[in-house]
Every structure is written in structure tokens, then in C-alpha cells.
Design an enzyme around this catalytic site. Structure first.
Site, PDB file in Angstrom:
ATOM      1  N   GLY A  13       4.233 -10.573  -0.044  1.00  0.00           N
ATOM      2  CA  GLY A  13       4.615 -10.286   1.192  1.00  0.00           C
ATOM      3  C   GLY A  13       3.647  -9.718   2.103  1.00  0.00           C
ATOM      4  O   GLY A  13       2.245  -9.893   1.771  1.00  0.00           O
ATOM      5  N   THR A  14       3.725  -8.865   3.026  1.00  0.00           N
ATOM      6  CA  THR A  14       2.787  -8.334   3.927  1.00  0.00           C
ATOM      7  C   THR A  14       1.672  -7.497   3.074  1.00  0.00           C
ATOM      8  O   THR A  14       0.586  -7.702   3.378  1.00  0.00           O
ATOM      9  CB  THR A  14       3.360  -7.349   5.167  1.00  0.00           C
ATOM     10  N   GLY A  16       1.065  -7.682  -0.186  1.00  0.00           N
ATOM     11  CA  GLY A  16       0.445  -8.522  -1.321  1.00  0.00           C
ATOM     12  C   GLY A  16      -0.595  -9.439  -0.684  1.00  0.00           C
ATOM     13  O   GLY A  16      -1.710  -9.488  -1.228  1.00  0.00           O
ATOM     14  N   THR A  17      -0.348 -10.102   0.307  1.00  0.00           N
ATOM     15  CA  THR A  17      -1.525 -10.871   1.128  1.00  0.00           C
ATOM     16  C   THR A  17      -2.545  -9.988   1.480  1.00  0.00           C
ATOM     17  O   THR A  17      -3.712 -10.537   1.247  1.00  0.00           O
ATOM     18  CB  THR A  17      -0.937 -11.921   2.103  1.00  0.00           C
ATOM     19  N   ALA A  34     -16.519  -0.281  -8.963  1.00  0.00           N
ATOM     20  CA  ALA A  34     -15.739  -0.394 -10.040  1.00  0.00           C
ATOM     21  C   ALA A  34     -16.449  -0.658 -11.531  1.00  0.00           C
ATOM     22  O   ALA A  34     -16.233  -0.155 -12.454  1.00  0.00           O
ATOM     23  CB  ALA A  34     -14.665  -1.550  -9.913  1.00  0.00           C
ATOM     24  N   GLU A 131      -0.573   5.104  -5.310  1.00  0.00           N
ATOM     25  CA  GLU A 131      -1.170   5.968  -4.029  1.00  0.00           C
ATOM     26  C   GLU A 131      -0.619   5.144  -2.629  1.00  0.00           C
ATOM     27  O   GLU A 131      -0.240   5.967  -1.961  1.00  0.00           O
ATOM     28  CB  GLU A 131      -2.544   5.725  -3.954  1.00  0.00           C
ATOM     29  N   VAL A 134       3.210   6.247  -0.864  1.00  0.00           N
ATOM     30  CA  VAL A 134       3.301   7.505  -0.054  1.00  0.00           C
ATOM     31  C   VAL A 134       2.374   7.418   1.233  1.00  0.00           C
ATOM     32  O   VAL A 134       0.998   7.550   0.926  1.00  0.00           O
ATOM     33  CB  VAL A 134       3.327   8.767  -0.710  1.00  0.00           C
ATOM     34  N   GLY A 136       1.243   5.326   3.277  1.00  0.00           N
ATOM     35  CA  GLY A 136       0.584   4.062   3.561  1.00  0.00           C
ATOM     36  C   GLY A 136      -0.831   4.405   3.039  1.00  0.00           C
ATOM     37  O   GLY A 136      -1.250   4.532   1.771  1.00  0.00           O
ATOM     38  N   LYS A 207       9.709   9.071  -0.492  1.00  0.00           N
ATOM     39  CA  LYS A 207       8.405   9.574  -0.655  1.00  0.00           C
ATOM     40  C   LYS A 207       8.194  11.051  -0.636  1.00  0.00           C
ATOM     41  O   LYS A 207       7.314  11.520  -1.600  1.00  0.00           O
ATOM     42  CB  LYS A 207       7.607   9.094   0.846  1.00  0.00           C
TER      43      LYS A 207
HETATM   44  N1  HSE Z   1       8.577   1.077   6.080  1.00  0.00           N
HETATM   45  C1  HSE Z   1       7.574   1.910   5.729  1.00  0.00           C
HETATM   46  C2  HSE Z   1       7.274   3.029   7.001  1.00  0.00           C
HETATM   47  C3  HSE Z   1       6.477   1.290   5.123  1.00  0.00           C
HETATM   48  O1  HSE Z   1       7.442   2.376   7.938  1.00  0.00           O
HETATM   49  O2  HSE Z   1       6.640   3.808   6.793  1.00  0.00           O
HETATM   50  C4  HSE Z   1       5.379   2.150   4.313  1.00  0.00           C
HETATM   51  O3  HSE Z   1       6.091   2.892   3.371  1.00  0.00           O
END
Ligand code: HSE
Length: 438
Positions: A13-14, A16-17, A34, A131, A134, A136, A207
């Protein structure tokens, strides 16, 4: 140069890509950082034919993510499927049981099964890294688990849902409807597959459960979180907050109290000049308070493919380096049972908006119920309801009464509202928003 770290990624999805693009765009620098190449070898998603705007040439395709997770061809499984049960859980377990490392952005999975998965990582010898689950792109998990490990954390609070913050910001700044703002958040890839998780506060609660475990060394307990979402927030509340010098935010709080650890997620009025009130759009922020550090605030993009991919790839680099930490900051056996604090003892000020019939004594009855409950009022303002209401002086004509209380308790406010409702002095459900001077 060491052997490549072979990656298998499930969920295109968003996020992964974006992860695949990031791994390709920064391939050389990531290899240097690394100490070995990060080699994506296999992917899995529901639809093999969908155009995702990236090439999947040369990657082996697995229709079954569980088989991919335990495949001998990969060292590290990247779980970006989502959900809290079913295939995401099975695949994660399969990878950990096979001794592989797992990198996931899945807060729902962790909030529900985090302890089981951490235990599986411990016994399988792999890493469980999250990571991206929570905040982003904000490195709050590492901050709590590693950099702030020397502190006794007493409180953390923050804005943990980008979608809600984006909606509230645009409703206030541009006067747009809730629906329009939500549609835009979906279009931008911020919202969950089911956006009710965002607007009902569940995503922020997932979260918060993770952060509470990391901060306080306790077992996860998402079901103990008091949760209210933003769906009941109206343009009238936003305008009243603005007039009173506040801004409404979906706030998540975890703090030590005498009766246990309080965890709550709810809309909150914050003074406009406070640090969190100034966090706008999709940005998230988390303030952590510890005995030696005082307060630390981290902020950054809380949702969206690229920001989340940044966190995912940071974890992948850790795996490649062989970095290993207990997923929740200490071995599972050392996590304490979670003891829930009584939310109704929560002290603070409150904003109340009541729809009151326009009849003699209604206003006074409300003020009396507040006084009888020992609640001191900072202000009480009566406004006309918008057009279309019955003529003034007619009980069908509803007035909007806005009350700001001085500090009191949740229990006292709920009792007073119950009395007011019981005596028929208001119409519909009262609006109640907590005020915090953070
Ligand atoms: N749907 C979540 C948000 C995505 O709007 O914060 C990030 O976890």
C-alpha cells in the site's frame, strides 16, 4: 562487506511502496550505514496485477504472506499488511518463530498482541522493531526505549493521530466540513483503511498503549484506555474554542497517578499559545517527562507513506547492523502488570455545550446543578442557536449554553450533567471537552 540482509515485504500500500522507493533511492548510503547491502528479494500483496507506480521486476512474488514470512530466502520480514488479527499476526509469528527479524508499522497488531510477539522474538532470537507504528516518522519508540532509558518517566502526552489533527486544523483554519477534511486525509494517504479507527480515537489509543508500555515498563493494555474520538466536534465547538483562546486537539495522555497509570485519548482544549496547540496538519508531537530529563518534545510528520517509510527503513538498518533491544524496553518477564487509574478522578477544567430550551429557569437550573456539585464556573454564555429555530421565548427555541468550569473532577461534571439531563433542562446529549493547560 558482509552478506546482504534479505528482505521480504508484505503489504504494498502507501507505506509499502514508499519503503521500496526509499530502499532504491538511497541504496548506496544505506549499504554504507548498515555495513551490508539491504536487498529486497520478495514481496506479497493481495493483487499482483495492480499498478503501484513502482517496478516489482526481479522480486519473487508470494501470494501467501505467511509462507513469505517463514521463507528460508529472507532474513527480515517487513509487515505492512495492517489489521490486528488474522494474516498479519500469523505472518509475524511465523517469521519470529523461524528466528527472523520483523519490522512492522502495525500499531493495532502490537497493541493487541505485542507481548506475545515480543516473547516470540525473545525465544526465537530475532528482532521485533516497530518505530513506524507510533508517530509516523518521529523516532519516539527509540527515544523511550534507548535514549531516555535512564529516566523514570512520569507522564507522556501528545498528538498521535495525523488524520484527526489534519481534520481539526483545516476545520478551524478554513472552515471546511469534517467530511471534506476526512476525504482529503484519505486522498493524501494519512487515514487508516477504515478511517473510523482514526476519528474514533482507536488508532491513537493503539499508539498510546505501545508508548505506555515503553515508558512505564508495564504490559500493554489497550482496553484500559479511556477513548473518545473527534466525530462529535462541531464547527460551533471549534468557534467557541477559538473565542475562548483555545484550540481543540485529539490528545493522548499516559501518566502515573496514586491509583495506577491513567491512559486516555480524547478531544482537548489547549491554550492557543501552548506547544501542542501549535502542532498543525498531519504533524504529531509527543512530550515525555522524566525525572532527570525534565521534558522532551518530539514532533514531525505523523502519517503518510514517506514519513512512515523513513521509520521502517531506520529499523531495517538496525536489523542489518545486528542491533537488538527488548521490544518494549525490558524483557517480557520484567514488564509489570498494568494497573489502571480511575479516570473519573481526573482533575481539570471542562468546556460544556448544552442545548437548552428557552424557558424561565432553565439557565438557572443548570447553574444550580453545577453549584450543587461543587463546580465553580469560570464562564457561562448563552447563545442563540443557528437559524431555523423556533421564536424566542418558546421552549422549542433552543439556546446554546457554553460553560467553562474551573478545575474540578470528571466525576463531578458527569454527575452534574446527569442531574441536568434527568431534570429535562437540556435537549440532546451535552458536549463535554476537557481543558488542559499543558
Ligand atoms: N492513520 C494514521 C494517522 C496513520 O492518521 O495518524 C499513521 O499511523
Amino acid at each position: 562487506m558482509d552478506q546482504p540482509l534479505r528482505l521480504g515485504l508484505a503489504g504494498l500500500g502507501t507505506v509499502g511502496t514508499s519503503v521500496i522507493r526509499l530502499l532504491r533511492d538511497h541504496e548506496e548510503a544505506l549499504t554504507d550505514r548498515a555495513g551490508r547491502p539491504l536487498r529486497l528479494v520478495a514481496v506479497s500483496a493481495r493483487n499482483p496485477n495492480k499498478d503501484r507506480g513502482i517496478s516489482l521486476d526481479g522480486l519473487s512474488w508470494h501470494s501467501d504472506p505467511v509462507a513469505l514470512a517463514s521463507s528460508p530466502d529472507i532474513d527480515c520480514f517487513i509487515e505492512l499488511i495492517g489489521g490486528e488479527n488474522g494474516v498479519c499476526r500469523e505472518a509475524t509469528r511465523a517469521a519470529l518463530d523461524a528466528g527472523k527479524s520483523v519490522v512492522t508499522a502495525n500499531k493495532a497488531l502490537l497493541a493487541k498482541h505485542g507481548i506475545e510477539l515480543a516473547a516470540a522474538a525473545e525465544s526465537g532470537g530475532g528482532v521485533l522493531a516497530f518505530e513506524a507504528a507510533v508517530g509516523g516518522g518521529i523516532p519516539i519508540v527509540k527515544a523511550l526505549r534507548e535514549a531516555l532509558a535512564g529516566n523514570r518517566i512520569t507522564r507522556l502526552f501528545g498528538i498521535l493521530n495525523g488524520t484527526c489533527n489534519y481534520i481539526l486544523t483545516r476545520m478551524e483554519a478554513e472552515g471546511l466540513s469534517f467530511e471534506q477534511c476526512l476525504a482529503d486525509a484519505q486522498e493524501l494517504g494519512y487515514a487508516e483503511a477504515d478511517p473510523s479507527f482514526d476519528i474514533d480515537g482507536l488508532d491513537a489509543a493503539h499508539k498510546l498503549a505501545i508508548l505506555t508500555s515503553l515508558a512505564f515498563g508495564v504490559e500493554l493494555n489497550k482496553d484500559a484506555i479511556f477513548v473518545e474520538g473527534i466525530a462529535s466536534i462541531t464547527a460551533e465547538d471549534i468557534a467557541a474554542a477559538e473565542e475562548l483562546g483555545y484550540r481543540i486537539k485529539l490528545l493522548a495522555v499516559a501518566q502515573e497517578t496514586d491509583s495506577g497509570i491513567e491512559q486516555r485519548v480524547h478531544p482537548t482544549m489547549l491554550p492557543k499559545n501552548s506547544q501542542l496547540a501549535r502542532i498543525s496538519d498531519v504533524t504529531n508531537a509527543v512530550a515525555v517527562e522524566g525525572d532527570f530529563i525534565g521534558q522532551v518534545v518530539l514532533s514531525g510528520p505523523g502519517a503518510g507513506g514517506d514519513a512512515t517509510a523513513s521509520a521502517v527503513v531506520g529499523d531495517i538498518v538496525d536489523c542489518a547492523r545486528g542491533f537488538r533491544a527488548p521490544p518494549f524496553g525490558r524483557p517480557v518477564a520484567s514488564l509489570k502488570p498494568y494497573q489502571r487509574a480511575r479516570m473519573r478522578a481526573h482533575p481539570g477544567g471542562y468546556y460544556l455545550r448544552l442545548s437548552v430550551p428557552d424557558r424561565v429557569g432553565a439557565f438557572a437550573a443548570i447553574a444550580r446543578a453545577m453549584a450543587d456539585g461543587g463546580i465553580s464556573l469560570d464562564s457561562i454564555v448563552q447563545r442563540n442557536r443557528p437559524a431555523g429555530a423556533a421564536p424566542r421565548g418558546n421552549p422549542d427555541h433552543l439556546r446554546s449554553v457554553t460553560i467553562i468550569t474551573h478545575d474540578t473532577t470528571e466525576q463531578a461534571v458527569r454527575d452534574a450533567l446527569g442531574r441536568i439531563e434527568g431534570e429535562g433542562d437540556i435537549v440532546g446529549r451535552p458536549q463535554m471537552i476537557r481543558i488542559e493547560a499543558l
